[in-house]
Design a protein around this motif. Sequence first.
Motif, PDB file in Angstrom:
ATOM      1  N   SER A   1      -8.559   7.314  -1.763  1.00 36.60           N
ATOM      2  CA  SER A   1      -7.672   6.314  -1.171  1.00 36.60           C
ATOM      3  C   SER A   1      -6.235   6.563  -1.595  1.00 36.60           C
ATOM      4  O   SER A   1      -5.974   7.073  -2.699  1.00 36.60           O
ATOM      5  CB  SER A   1      -8.095   4.896  -1.575  1.00 36.60           C
ATOM      6  OG  SER A   1      -7.924   4.697  -2.963  1.00 36.60           O
TER       7      SER A   1
ATOM      8  N   MET B   1      -2.112   1.740   3.697  1.00 35.21           N
ATOM      9  CA  MET B   1      -3.183   2.308   2.892  1.00 35.21           C
ATOM     10  C   MET B   1      -4.243   2.974   3.770  1.00 35.21           C
ATOM     11  O   MET B   1      -4.364   2.681   4.960  1.00 35.21           O
ATOM     12  CB  MET B   1      -3.853   1.227   2.038  1.00 35.21           C
ATOM     13  CG  MET B   1      -4.499   0.075   2.805  1.00 35.21           C
ATOM     14  SD  MET B   1      -6.137   0.414   3.523  1.00 35.21           S
ATOM     15  CE  MET B   1      -7.098   0.755   2.064  1.00 35.21           C
TER      16      MET B   1
ATOM     17  N   ALA C   1      -2.225   4.518  -1.123  1.00 37.80           N
ATOM     18  CA  ALA C   1      -1.535   3.306  -0.700  1.00 37.80           C
ATOM     19  C   ALA C   1      -0.067   3.431  -1.068  1.00 37.80           C
ATOM     20  O   ALA C   1       0.304   4.175  -1.984  1.00 37.80           O
ATOM     21  CB  ALA C   1      -2.142   2.066  -1.342  1.00 37.80           C
TER      22      ALA C   1
ATOM     23  N   GLU D   1      -8.535   4.554   3.128  1.00 33.07           N
ATOM     24  CA  GLU D   1      -9.657   4.782   2.212  1.00 33.07           C
ATOM     25  C   GLU D   1     -10.798   5.420   2.988  1.00 33.07           C
ATOM     26  O   GLU D   1     -11.097   5.017   4.116  1.00 33.07           O
ATOM     27  CB  GLU D   1     -10.121   3.486   1.564  1.00 33.07           C
ATOM     28  CG  GLU D   1     -11.244   3.715   0.554  1.00 33.07           C
ATOM     29  CD  GLU D   1     -11.489   2.536  -0.375  1.00 33.07           C
ATOM     30  OE1 GLU D   1     -12.589   2.443  -0.933  1.00 33.07           O
ATOM     31  OE2 GLU D   1     -10.557   1.714  -0.533  1.00 33.07           O
TER      32      GLU D   1
ATOM     33  N   SER E   1      -1.596  -0.885   8.073  1.00 30.92           N
ATOM     34  CA  SER E   1      -0.249  -1.090   7.555  1.00 30.92           C
ATOM     35  C   SER E   1       0.279  -2.420   8.080  1.00 30.92           C
ATOM     36  O   SER E   1      -0.170  -2.912   9.118  1.00 30.92           O
ATOM     37  CB  SER E   1       0.700   0.037   7.987  1.00 30.92           C
ATOM     38  OG  SER E   1       0.937  -0.014   9.387  1.00 30.92           O
TER      39      SER E   1
END
Length: 376
Positions: A328, A307, A330, A309, A288
């Motif tokens: 993922s 985000m 975000a 993933e 972040s």
Amino acid sequence: MQSNKLRMAIRATAAVVVAGMAGQAGAVSFNAGGWDSSVYGYASLKASYDIDENAASSTRSFNYSAINVGAAEDNEATGYFGADAFQSRIGFKTTSPEGVTFNVEGDFRGGGGGSLRLRHAYGSYNGILAGQTWSNFTSFVGSTSTLDFDSLPGLAGYQSRTPQLRYTTGALSISAEQPQNSIEGAGAAAKDGMPALTARFEDSSGGLSYSAAVLAQQLGYDTGTSDESAFGFATFVAAKIALSDMISIQGTLSFTEGASSYLYRAGVASAYVAPNGDVETISGYGGSIGAGFNLGNGRSMNLGVGMTEVDLDDGVADGVIAASTTQSVAAVMANYKWTPVKNVMMGVEYQYGMREVQSGDDGDANRLLFAAQYNF
């Protein structure tokens, strides 16, 4: 002069983009029999308007798993309003004449329906802490201030509380904690064979604050006839720098292998049981970055993005993890806060979130969040 011009420009921009409010914490303190005590907490109202779809959870926080993907994204219901006061909390903290500190705190987010939830319950003395409080594998140094109670994805570490035994000396803290993991395909046979072990170093120098931590845990399953396990680990770094009395920039970076529960808001298993019975760990990363602007007179503005993933390809190929599993998430957010009087905070926040599943289908959502909070 330049600082004043910048301050005025930011105020003008914030007024055009959004209007809202924020506040400071307080406490009712007293001394009885040599015990220094305080009662603290706040009453909080959160209200959200979900523009695209209903993506709110308790306390009106952004629920990324509720974002539709694929064909469902094209034909979704829109325009949802909701409000609750579940974030409201109360706590009691006291220190004995001998220097032993006790803290118990709860809020009303329990079960998502307003029942009392235990947040903190611990004692500490001479650097030794025992009980439930923030995981040692957590830091708020690199976090951007949000109105969303659950904040941005990808923040540093677990970002929640867990039972633990911790020792702190100077800037270094080590702990043994209740593990936070899950194994896809293990079912009721999943087990925790040992505590999660953590070490964190957190300090500051001038306008720079920084933190780094590592975590190791064992995860496995035992059916009585089959007993398999693997080790997982996680690490993060976080930092914040004050560029001036007006502006700060902060950020976080995280990596996990077999510890997805410590990848904040990833929302997936830490490992899975392969067809041959082995425990296969899942890797992931996140981060972040954000900026805070002190506009003066109790006003502030914050911008942030985060985000996560994870790598699910092997689990899907082995037929254990569904291709519809979130890979993922975000988010981007911007808020404006105002403190009209001490111990009162109010504000408004715009949020844009995205979710992608392992198959490649994705979706997004836009929402507005409003807050009013009265501290004591």
